[in-house]
Every structure is written in structure tokens, then in C-alpha cells.
Design a protein around this motif. Structure first.
Motif, PDB file in Angstrom:
ATOM      1  N   SER A  74       0.825  -1.209   0.000  1.00  0.00           N
ATOM      2  CA  SER A  74       0.000   0.000   0.000  1.00  0.00           C
ATOM      3  C   SER A  74       0.855   1.253   0.000  1.00  0.00           C
ATOM      4  CB  SER A  74      -0.922  -0.002   1.223  1.00  0.00           C
ATOM      5  OG  SER A  74      -1.793  -1.102   1.181  1.00  0.00           O
ATOM      6  N   ILE A  75       1.921   1.242   0.790  1.00  0.00           N
ATOM      7  CA  ILE A  75       2.830   2.396   0.805  1.00  0.00           C
ATOM      8  C   ILE A  75       3.481   2.552  -0.566  1.00  0.00           C
ATOM      9  CG2 ILE A  75       5.000   3.263   1.760  1.00  0.00           C
ATOM     10  CD1 ILE A  75       4.089   2.065   4.461  1.00  0.00           C
TER      11      ILE A  75
ATOM     12  N   MET B  90       4.184   9.946  -7.334  1.00  0.00           N
ATOM     13  CA  MET B  90       5.294  10.306  -8.216  1.00  0.00           C
ATOM     14  C   MET B  90       4.896  10.225  -9.686  1.00  0.00           C
ATOM     15  SD  MET B  90       8.509   8.566  -6.280  1.00  0.00           S
ATOM     16  CE  MET B  90       9.748   9.375  -7.280  1.00  0.00           C
ATOM     17  N   GLY B  91       4.014   9.310 -10.033  1.00  0.00           N
ATOM     18  CA  GLY B  91       3.616   9.136 -11.424  1.00  0.00           C
ATOM     19  C   GLY B  91       2.337   9.863 -11.778  1.00  0.00           C
ATOM     20  N   SER B  92       1.843  10.716 -10.895  1.00  0.00           N
ATOM     21  CA  SER B  92       0.605  11.474 -11.117  1.00  0.00           C
ATOM     22  C   SER B  92      -0.570  10.555 -11.453  1.00  0.00           C
ATOM     23  CB  SER B  92       0.790  12.514 -12.229  1.00  0.00           C
ATOM     24  OG  SER B  92       1.780  13.450 -11.852  1.00  0.00           O
ATOM     25  N   MET B  93      -0.619   9.433 -10.729  1.00  0.00           N
ATOM     26  CA  MET B  93      -1.740   8.501 -10.887  1.00  0.00           C
ATOM     27  C   MET B  93      -2.563   8.553  -9.600  1.00  0.00           C
ATOM     28  SD  MET B  93       0.109   5.256 -12.726  1.00  0.00           S
ATOM     29  CE  MET B  93       1.605   5.283 -11.780  1.00  0.00           C
ATOM     30  N   GLY B  94      -3.572   9.403  -9.622  1.00  0.00           N
ATOM     31  CA  GLY B  94      -4.368   9.636  -8.428  1.00  0.00           C
ATOM     32  C   GLY B  94      -5.086   8.394  -7.924  1.00  0.00           C
ATOM     33  N   ARG B  95      -5.532   7.586  -8.851  1.00  0.00           N
ATOM     34  CA  ARG B  95      -6.272   6.385  -8.449  1.00  0.00           C
ATOM     35  C   ARG B  95      -5.365   5.401  -7.721  1.00  0.00           C
ATOM     36  NH1 ARG B  95     -10.569   4.396  -6.429  1.00  0.00           N
ATOM     37  NH2 ARG B  95     -11.091   2.322  -7.151  1.00  0.00           N
ATOM     38  N   ALA B  96      -4.112   5.259  -8.157  1.00  0.00           N
ATOM     39  CA  ALA B  96      -3.170   4.350  -7.496  1.00  0.00           C
ATOM     40  C   ALA B  96      -2.864   4.842  -6.088  1.00  0.00           C
ATOM     41  CB  ALA B  96      -1.888   4.233  -8.305  1.00  0.00           C
ATOM     42  N   ALA B  97      -2.698   6.150  -5.926  1.00  0.00           N
ATOM     43  CA  ALA B  97      -2.448   6.707  -4.599  1.00  0.00           C
ATOM     44  C   ALA B  97      -3.664   6.513  -3.694  1.00  0.00           C
ATOM     45  CB  ALA B  97      -2.100   8.189  -4.707  1.00  0.00           C
ATOM     46  N   GLN B  98      -4.837   6.649  -4.268  1.00  0.00           N
ATOM     47  CA  GLN B  98      -6.065   6.459  -3.488  1.00  0.00           C
ATOM     48  C   GLN B  98      -6.207   4.995  -3.046  1.00  0.00           C
ATOM     49  OE1 GLN B  98      -9.593   7.384  -5.688  1.00  0.00           O
ATOM     50  NE2 GLN B  98     -10.887   7.449  -3.879  1.00  0.00           N
TER      51      GLN B  98
ATOM     52  N   GLY C  10      -3.747   2.915  -2.653  1.00  0.00           N
ATOM     53  CA  GLY C  10      -2.692   2.700  -1.663  1.00  0.00           C
ATOM     54  C   GLY C  10      -3.087   3.211  -0.286  1.00  0.00           C
ATOM     55  N   ALA C  11      -3.704   4.383  -0.250  1.00  0.00           N
ATOM     56  CA  ALA C  11      -4.145   4.931   1.038  1.00  0.00           C
ATOM     57  C   ALA C  11      -5.243   4.058   1.645  1.00  0.00           C
ATOM     58  CB  ALA C  11      -4.633   6.360   0.861  1.00  0.00           C
ATOM     59  N   SER C  12      -6.151   3.600   0.817  1.00  0.00           N
ATOM     60  CA  SER C  12      -7.209   2.716   1.303  1.00  0.00           C
ATOM     61  C   SER C  12      -6.627   1.399   1.797  1.00  0.00           C
ATOM     62  CB  SER C  12      -8.216   2.457   0.183  1.00  0.00           C
ATOM     63  OG  SER C  12      -9.191   1.545   0.592  1.00  0.00           O
ATOM     64  N   GLY C  13      -5.673   0.860   1.063  1.00  0.00           N
ATOM     65  CA  GLY C  13      -5.027  -0.388   1.479  1.00  0.00           C
ATOM     66  C   GLY C  13      -4.269  -0.241   2.780  1.00  0.00           C
TER      67      GLY C  13
END
Length: 110
Positions: A62-63, A71-79, A81-84
Motif C-alpha cells: 500500500s505504501i 510520483m507518477g501522477s496517478m491519483g487512483r493508485a495513490a487512493q 494505496g491509502a485505502s489499502g
């Protein structure tokens, strides 16, 4: 019918002894059947450390998703990751609570 039976038993108990006396079961220790204890300890150990490894792995994944997403400007992946990470922490808390409850029921030996 059932209530009448309970009432009759209660009346008989009170009239025989003069007071209702209830005794507890006592301190009963849960133990595996004879000869199975080493296998039970092995299985529980594997399950315990397997769950810990899954929680730690999910936290690191998740981190990593959060870092790659930012870093890759992929908002969905960051979201995701935060949820995970939230669910990993929640899983760790649930593991500690469930382990404590089971340890309280079974005990550490008598």
C-alpha cells in the motif's frame, strides 16, 4: 409447559435448601487431545506468523502504491494505496484484538 417446568424446579430447589445456590464451573483449561499438542502448536504458529506476514506485506504494498501514485501522477493508485494502508492497520488492530480474546479464552496453561 416449559415455563411451568422451570418454575417447579425453582420451587423445589428453594424448598429443599432454603435458598437458591448456584455454583460456577470453576477454572477449566482448554487443552488439545493427548498426542496432538505439538501439531496444534505448529499449525497455530504458522497461522499466526502467516497473518502477520500478510499484514506487513499489504502495508508495504500500500505504501508502494501511494508513492508510485504520487510520483507518477496517478491519483487512483495513490487512493488505492491509502485505502489499502487503512485496511492493513485495521487488520493489524483486529489481529491483536482477536488474538487477545482467544488467548483469554484458552489461556496460557493451567
Amino acid at each position: 409447559m416449559f415455563i411451568e417446568a422451570i418454575s417447579e424446579v425453582t420451587i423445589q430447589m428453594v424448598t429443599l435448601t432454603g435458598a437458591i445456590q448456584a455454583e460456577g464451573v470453576g477454572n477449566v483449561c482448554a487443552a488439545p487431545p493427548a498426542g496432538v499438542e505439538p501439531y496444534v502448536k505448529d499449525i497455530l504458529g504458522w497461522v499466526k506468523y502467516g497473518v502477520i506476514a500478510i499484514i506487513i506485506g499489504a502495508g508495504f504494498a500500500s505504501i508502494g502504491a501511494m508513492i508510485v501514485g504520487k510520483m507518477g501522477s496517478m491519483g487512483r493508485a495513490a487512493q488505492v494505496g491509502a485505502s489499502g494502508l487503512f485496511w492493513s492497520v485495521l487488520g493489524a488492530v483486529a489481529f491483536v484484538v482477536i488474538y487477545g480474546v482467544l488467548n483469554g479464552i484458552v489461556g496460557n496453561g493451567c
